[in-house]
Design a protein around this motif. Structure first.
Motif, PDB file in Angstrom:
ATOM      1  N   GLN A   1      32.244  31.012  31.399  1.00 32.31           N
ATOM      2  CA  GLN A   1      32.693  31.438  30.687  1.00 32.31           C
ATOM      3  C   GLN A   1      32.463  32.521  32.072  1.00 32.31           C
ATOM      4  O   GLN A   1      33.138  33.654  31.540  1.00 32.31           O
ATOM      5  CB  GLN A   1      31.044  31.501  29.901  1.00 32.31           C
ATOM      6  CG  GLN A   1      31.288  30.736  28.840  1.00 32.31           C
ATOM      7  CD  GLN A   1      30.069  31.359  27.960  1.00 32.31           C
ATOM      8  OE1 GLN A   1      29.184  31.858  28.586  1.00 32.31           O
ATOM      9  NE2 GLN A   1      29.825  30.738  27.016  1.00 32.31           N
ATOM     10  N   PHE A   2      31.678  32.335  33.104  1.00 36.55           N
ATOM     11  CA  PHE A   2      31.879  33.773  33.766  1.00 36.55           C
ATOM     12  C   PHE A   2      33.146  33.633  35.272  1.00 36.55           C
ATOM     13  O   PHE A   2      33.620  34.548  35.631  1.00 36.55           O
ATOM     14  CB  PHE A   2      30.603  33.564  34.756  1.00 36.55           C
ATOM     15  CG  PHE A   2      29.751  33.416  33.946  1.00 36.55           C
ATOM     16  CD1 PHE A   2      29.022  35.490  33.734  1.00 36.55           C
ATOM     17  CD2 PHE A   2      28.588  32.696  33.055  1.00 36.55           C
ATOM     18  CE1 PHE A   2      28.322  35.701  33.114  1.00 36.55           C
ATOM     19  CE2 PHE A   2      27.778  33.342  32.236  1.00 36.55           C
ATOM     20  CZ  PHE A   2      27.307  34.657  32.187  1.00 36.55           C
ATOM     21  N   PHE A   3      33.750  32.153  35.189  1.00 38.86           N
ATOM     22  CA  PHE A   3      33.862  31.682  36.634  1.00 38.86           C
ATOM     23  C   PHE A   3      36.055  30.871  36.405  1.00 38.86           C
ATOM     24  O   PHE A   3      35.523  29.862  35.025  1.00 38.86           O
ATOM     25  CB  PHE A   3      33.895  30.930  37.502  1.00 38.86           C
ATOM     26  CG  PHE A   3      33.025  31.368  37.905  1.00 38.86           C
ATOM     27  CD1 PHE A   3      32.896  32.413  39.099  1.00 38.86           C
ATOM     28  CD2 PHE A   3      31.898  31.391  38.290  1.00 38.86           C
ATOM     29  CE1 PHE A   3      31.918  33.389  40.314  1.00 38.86           C
ATOM     30  CE2 PHE A   3      30.618  32.294  38.726  1.00 38.86           C
ATOM     31  CZ  PHE A   3      30.436  32.866  39.233  1.00 38.86           C
ATOM     32  N   PRO A   4      36.730  30.745  36.293  1.00 40.29           N
ATOM     33  CA  PRO A   4      37.862  30.148  35.886  1.00 40.29           C
ATOM     34  C   PRO A   4      37.698  28.620  36.587  1.00 40.29           C
ATOM     35  O   PRO A   4      39.052  27.865  36.013  1.00 40.29           O
ATOM     36  CB  PRO A   4      39.361  31.062  36.353  1.00 40.29           C
ATOM     37  CG  PRO A   4      38.649  32.785  37.511  1.00 40.29           C
ATOM     38  CD  PRO A   4      37.778  32.405  37.257  1.00 40.29           C
ATOM     39  N   ASP A   5      37.484  29.695  37.685  1.00 40.96           N
ATOM     40  CA  ASP A   5      37.784  27.893  38.625  1.00 40.96           C
ATOM     41  C   ASP A   5      37.165  27.539  39.566  1.00 40.96           C
ATOM     42  O   ASP A   5      36.302  28.807  40.169  1.00 40.96           O
ATOM     43  CB  ASP A   5      39.524  27.721  38.751  1.00 40.96           C
ATOM     44  CG  ASP A   5      40.266  28.744  39.895  1.00 40.96           C
ATOM     45  OD1 ASP A   5      39.199  29.862  40.744  1.00 40.96           O
ATOM     46  OD2 ASP A   5      40.944  28.617  39.770  1.00 40.96           O
ATOM     47  N   LYS A   6      37.054  26.573  40.452  1.00 45.51           N
ATOM     48  CA  LYS A   6      36.131  26.286  42.114  1.00 45.51           C
ATOM     49  C   LYS A   6      36.462  27.669  42.450  1.00 45.51           C
ATOM     50  O   LYS A   6      34.931  28.256  43.095  1.00 45.51           O
ATOM     51  CB  LYS A   6      36.556  25.047  42.261  1.00 45.51           C
ATOM     52  CG  LYS A   6      35.518  24.126  43.883  1.00 45.51           C
ATOM     53  CD  LYS A   6      35.420  23.642  44.514  1.00 45.51           C
ATOM     54  CE  LYS A   6      36.882  23.665  44.646  1.00 45.51           C
ATOM     55  NZ  LYS A   6      37.500  22.496  45.764  1.00 45.51           N
ATOM     56  N   ARG A   7      37.521  28.351  42.707  1.00 46.79           N
ATOM     57  CA  ARG A   7      38.184  28.318  44.255  1.00 46.79           C
ATOM     58  C   ARG A   7      37.277  30.273  43.368  1.00 46.79           C
ATOM     59  O   ARG A   7      36.817  30.800  44.614  1.00 46.79           O
ATOM     60  CB  ARG A   7      39.457  29.447  44.115  1.00 46.79           C
ATOM     61  CG  ARG A   7      40.304  30.364  45.084  1.00 46.79           C
ATOM     62  CD  ARG A   7      41.385  30.311  44.428  1.00 46.79           C
ATOM     63  NE  ARG A   7      41.866  30.964  46.358  1.00 46.79           N
ATOM     64  CZ  ARG A   7      42.130  31.947  45.647  1.00 46.79           C
ATOM     65  NH1 ARG A   7      41.591  33.054  44.836  1.00 46.79           N
ATOM     66  NH2 ARG A   7      42.337  33.317  47.110  1.00 46.79           N
ATOM     67  N   ALA A   8      36.946  30.447  42.224  1.00 44.49           N
ATOM     68  CA  ALA A   8      36.123  31.688  42.184  1.00 44.49           C
ATOM     69  C   ALA A   8      35.431  31.960  41.988  1.00 44.49           C
ATOM     70  O   ALA A   8      34.417  32.588  42.683  1.00 44.49           O
ATOM     71  CB  ALA A   8      36.765  32.056  40.566  1.00 44.49           C
TER      72      ALA A   8
END
Length: 202
Positions: free
Chosen positions: A57-64
């Motif tokens: 919900q808050f981050f699209p992926d690990k990198r974010a």
């Protein structure tokens, strides 16, 4: 210049903000244990005690997530440097080099995951801001801080500060990344190099 946020949406309620903070703390702990490559969004969610869907919900992926963590570390670094400058009187703006270096070393030694990812270069040279390299973002934040505090024209020191940050990063890597020389020795040599360089710019 503010860096773009990696968050898909900003947490509005305190409960959501606490949940995001738990995700960042979990990510930092996992990076310390497993390194960046060993971390997954599933592991972050599990360690934070949230559903993986909540993380997305808050981050699209690990990198974010790591991008947000790095931005938080940079904010912490600038805030710590500013607070320390509040407690001392310096004759010249370049005397702040000691404060800047000491705050960086403390961050490296005490803040979870910072020793692993620093200001993002381990992950991506443009992790903090896709339009600027990480060192440029750090230099811009320091320029803003020092220019305001010491009434130094930004345009007169921008190039010098960009060079100083790049040089300091490269030399400090001898200790903090490559571990080929003792940390205290490298920090002291970096201090001398940067002070000599910046003090000759006026």
């Amino acid at each position: 210049m503010a860096s773009p946020t990696p968050l898909r949406r900003q947490p509005v309620q305190q409960r959501s903000a606490r949940r995001v903070e738990k995700m960042l703390q979990a990510c930092a702990s996992l990076i310390d244990d497993l390194g960046y490559d060993g971390v997954t969004t599933t592991l972050i969610a599990e360690k934070a005690g949230v559903a993986v869907g909540s993380l997305y919900q808050f981050f699209p992926d690990k990198r974010a997530v790591v991008q947000a963590l790095t931005q938080r570390n940079l904010d912490h670094y600038i805030r710590t440097t500013s607070e320390r400058l509040d407690t001392i009187e310096l004759e010249h703006w370049w005397d702040a080099v000691d404060v800047c270096l000491d705050a960086y070393v403390e961050l490296h030694r005490t803040v979870p995951a910072f020793a692993r990812i620093r200001f993002g270069d381990v992950v991506d040279l443009r992790l903090i801001d896709e339009e600027r390299e990480n060192n440029t973002v750090v230099a811009d934040r320091l320029i803003e801080l020092l220019a305001t505090r010491f009434n130094v024209p930004r345009e007169e020191v921008a190039t010098q500060m960009a060079v100083a940050v790049a040089v300091a990063d490269g030399v400090l890597n001898l200790a903090f990344r490559d571990h080929v020389l003792p940390e205290d020795t490298v920090v002291n040599e970096t201090r001398k190099i940067i002070r000599a360089y910046l003090s000759g710019q006026l």
